[in-house]
Structures are given as C-alpha cells and as structure tokens.
Scaffold this motif. Sequence first.
Motif, PDB file in Angstrom:
ATOM      1  N   ASP A   1       0.886  -1.233   0.108  1.00  0.00           N
ATOM      2  CA  ASP A   1       0.006   0.101  -0.016  1.00  0.00           C
ATOM      3  C   ASP A   1       0.871   1.358  -0.003  1.00  0.00           C
ATOM      4  OD1 ASP A   1       0.826   0.442   2.792  1.00  0.00           O
ATOM      5  OD2 ASP A   1      -0.902  -0.417   3.395  1.00  0.00           O
ATOM      6  N   GLY A   2       0.256   2.430  -0.041  1.00  0.00           N
ATOM      7  CA  GLY A   2       0.742   3.476  -0.037  1.00  0.00           C
ATOM      8  C   GLY A   2       1.871   3.964   1.214  1.00  0.00           C
ATOM      9  N   ARG A   3       1.444   3.552   2.217  1.00  0.00           N
ATOM     10  CA  ARG A   3       2.242   3.544   3.546  1.00  0.00           C
ATOM     11  C   ARG A   3       3.726   2.490   3.393  1.00  0.00           C
ATOM     12  NH1 ARG A   3       3.231   0.408   7.633  1.00  0.00           N
ATOM     13  NH2 ARG A   3       1.555  -0.745   7.111  1.00  0.00           N
ATOM     14  N   GLU A   4       3.418   1.608   2.840  1.00  0.00           N
ATOM     15  CA  GLU A   4       4.723   0.560   2.718  1.00  0.00           C
ATOM     16  C   GLU A   4       5.657   1.263   1.702  1.00  0.00           C
ATOM     17  OE1 GLU A   4       3.097  -3.827   3.992  1.00  0.00           O
ATOM     18  OE2 GLU A   4       2.046  -2.670   2.099  1.00  0.00           O
ATOM     19  N   TRP A   5       4.787   1.686   0.415  1.00  0.00           N
ATOM     20  CA  TRP A   5       5.573   2.313  -0.561  1.00  0.00           C
ATOM     21  C   TRP A   5       6.408   3.365  -0.244  1.00  0.00           C
ATOM     22  CZ3 TRP A   5       5.814   7.307  -2.825  1.00  0.00           C
ATOM     23  CH2 TRP A   5       6.304   7.389  -3.955  1.00  0.00           C
ATOM     24  N   ARG A   6       6.036   4.150   0.728  1.00  0.00           N
ATOM     25  CA  ARG A   6       6.872   5.472   1.074  1.00  0.00           C
ATOM     26  C   ARG A   6       7.861   5.011   2.028  1.00  0.00           C
ATOM     27  NH1 ARG A   6       1.561   7.127   1.230  1.00  0.00           N
ATOM     28  NH2 ARG A   6       1.256   6.719   3.532  1.00  0.00           N
ATOM     29  N   LYS A   7       7.816   3.806   2.811  1.00  0.00           N
ATOM     30  CA  LYS A   7       8.878   3.265   3.631  1.00  0.00           C
ATOM     31  C   LYS A   7       9.888   3.006   2.796  1.00  0.00           C
ATOM     32  CE  LYS A   7       9.710   0.223   7.174  1.00  0.00           C
ATOM     33  NZ  LYS A   7       8.900  -0.857   8.248  1.00  0.00           N
ATOM     34  N   LEU A   8       9.601   2.120   1.828  1.00  0.00           N
ATOM     35  CA  LEU A   8      10.599   1.637   0.616  1.00  0.00           C
ATOM     36  C   LEU A   8      11.481   2.854   0.232  1.00  0.00           C
ATOM     37  CD1 LEU A   8       8.729  -1.399  -0.724  1.00  0.00           C
ATOM     38  CD2 LEU A   8      10.789  -1.397   1.182  1.00  0.00           C
ATOM     39  N   VAL A   9      10.727   3.724  -0.478  1.00  0.00           N
ATOM     40  CA  VAL A   9      11.017   4.825  -1.231  1.00  0.00           C
ATOM     41  C   VAL A   9      12.077   5.736  -0.069  1.00  0.00           C
ATOM     42  CG1 VAL A   9      10.773   7.132  -2.052  1.00  0.00           C
ATOM     43  CG2 VAL A   9       9.274   5.237  -2.898  1.00  0.00           C
ATOM     44  N   ARG A  10      11.583   5.797   1.259  1.00  0.00           N
ATOM     45  CA  ARG A  10      12.465   6.610   1.948  1.00  0.00           C
ATOM     46  C   ARG A  10      13.693   5.933   2.264  1.00  0.00           C
ATOM     47  NH1 ARG A  10       9.250   6.428   6.350  1.00  0.00           N
ATOM     48  NH2 ARG A  10       7.775   7.744   5.460  1.00  0.00           N
ATOM     49  N   LYS A  11      13.570   4.651   2.233  1.00  0.00           N
ATOM     50  CA  LYS A  11      14.835   3.647   2.649  1.00  0.00           C
ATOM     51  C   LYS A  11      15.818   3.846   1.574  1.00  0.00           C
ATOM     52  CE  LYS A  11      16.277  -0.614   4.524  1.00  0.00           C
ATOM     53  NZ  LYS A  11      15.807  -1.407   5.712  1.00  0.00           N
ATOM     54  N   ALA A  12      15.215   3.885   0.265  1.00  0.00           N
ATOM     55  CA  ALA A  12      16.108   4.132  -0.810  1.00  0.00           C
ATOM     56  C   ALA A  12      16.837   5.239  -0.859  1.00  0.00           C
ATOM     57  CB  ALA A  12      15.276   4.092  -2.227  1.00  0.00           C
ATOM     58  N   GLY A  13      16.158   6.498  -0.432  1.00  0.00           N
ATOM     59  CA  GLY A  13      16.756   7.784  -0.357  1.00  0.00           C
ATOM     60  C   GLY A  13      17.771   7.690   0.857  1.00  0.00           C
ATOM     61  N   GLU A  14      17.454   6.886   1.847  1.00  0.00           N
ATOM     62  CA  GLU A  14      18.706   7.132   2.689  1.00  0.00           C
ATOM     63  C   GLU A  14      19.918   6.396   2.474  1.00  0.00           C
ATOM     64  OE1 GLU A  14      16.507   5.159   5.851  1.00  0.00           O
ATOM     65  OE2 GLU A  14      15.338   6.919   6.390  1.00  0.00           O
ATOM     66  N   PHE A  15      19.633   5.297   1.486  1.00  0.00           N
ATOM     67  CA  PHE A  15      20.713   4.564   0.899  1.00  0.00           C
ATOM     68  C   PHE A  15      21.725   5.781   0.069  1.00  0.00           C
ATOM     69  CE2 PHE A  15      22.330   3.298  -3.153  1.00  0.00           C
ATOM     70  CZ  PHE A  15      23.161   2.432  -2.650  1.00  0.00           C
ATOM     71  N   LEU A  16      21.041   6.352  -0.637  1.00  0.00           N
ATOM     72  CA  LEU A  16      21.486   7.345  -1.587  1.00  0.00           C
ATOM     73  C   LEU A  16      22.240   8.441  -0.911  1.00  0.00           C
ATOM     74  CD1 LEU A  16      22.018   8.069  -4.604  1.00  0.00           C
ATOM     75  CD2 LEU A  16      19.927   9.258  -4.576  1.00  0.00           C
ATOM     76  N   ALA A  17      21.563   8.959  -0.035  1.00  0.00           N
ATOM     77  CA  ALA A  17      22.218   9.965   0.727  1.00  0.00           C
ATOM     78  C   ALA A  17      23.413   9.472   1.694  1.00  0.00           C
ATOM     79  CB  ALA A  17      21.210  10.515   2.043  1.00  0.00           C
ATOM     80  N   SER A  18      23.438   8.294   2.299  1.00  0.00           N
ATOM     81  CA  SER A  18      24.539   7.543   2.908  1.00  0.00           C
ATOM     82  C   SER A  18      25.728   7.428   2.101  1.00  0.00           C
ATOM     83  CB  SER A  18      24.128   6.296   3.453  1.00  0.00           C
ATOM     84  OG  SER A  18      24.153   5.434   2.537  1.00  0.00           O
ATOM     85  N   THR A  19      25.585   7.449   0.712  1.00  0.00           N
ATOM     86  CA  THR A  19      26.741   7.382  -0.256  1.00  0.00           C
ATOM     87  C   THR A  19      27.223   8.605  -0.636  1.00  0.00           C
ATOM     88  OG1 THR A  19      25.187   7.061  -2.344  1.00  0.00           O
ATOM     89  CG2 THR A  19      25.711   5.045  -1.220  1.00  0.00           C
ATOM     90  N   ALA A  20      26.544   9.649  -0.608  1.00  0.00           N
ATOM     91  CA  ALA A  20      27.230  11.303  -0.808  1.00  0.00           C
ATOM     92  C   ALA A  20      28.294  11.269  -0.006  1.00  0.00           C
ATOM     93  CB  ALA A  20      25.939  11.867  -0.436  1.00  0.00           C
TER      94      ALA A  20
END
Length: 67
Positions: free
Chosen positions: A47-66
């Motif tokens: 659902d949308g809540r789970e989607w946002r959680k996955l997208v946020r985690k993907a964003g955290e991954f990207l930010a952690s590589t900066a």
Amino acid sequence: MQRSLRRSAVRTWAQIYTQVVNEQNIEDKYFKLLRTADDMESSGLIDGREWRKLVRKAGEFLASTAE
C-alpha cells in the motif's frame, strides 16, 4: 497467492537494497529500488504507506553514499 507474491516482491527489493555496488552504479541501484517499489504498489502488493517506507529507505541509501 497474493501474500506469497508480496513476500517474494519484498524479498526481491531487500536483495537489491543489500547488493554491494561500486560507485558508478549507486544511482542505478537507487532508481532500480524506486522502480521496484512503484511496481509493487501499482500491482497492489504493497500500500501507499509501505511504498513511502521503501522509497524513504532508498533515499537514505543514496544519501549515505554522498561524499
């Protein structure tokens, strides 16, 4: 059936997330994570809540590589 598909899709997303990549593939991995989350939501596996959680985690991954 839907529950089995959902578990498989979430497991696939997690495998993509934990794959080791070199610096040139970081953005590719990020966009693959987003596409996979989008596909899971559009097919009704999450659902949308789970989607946002996955997208946020993907964003955290990207930010952690900066640098």
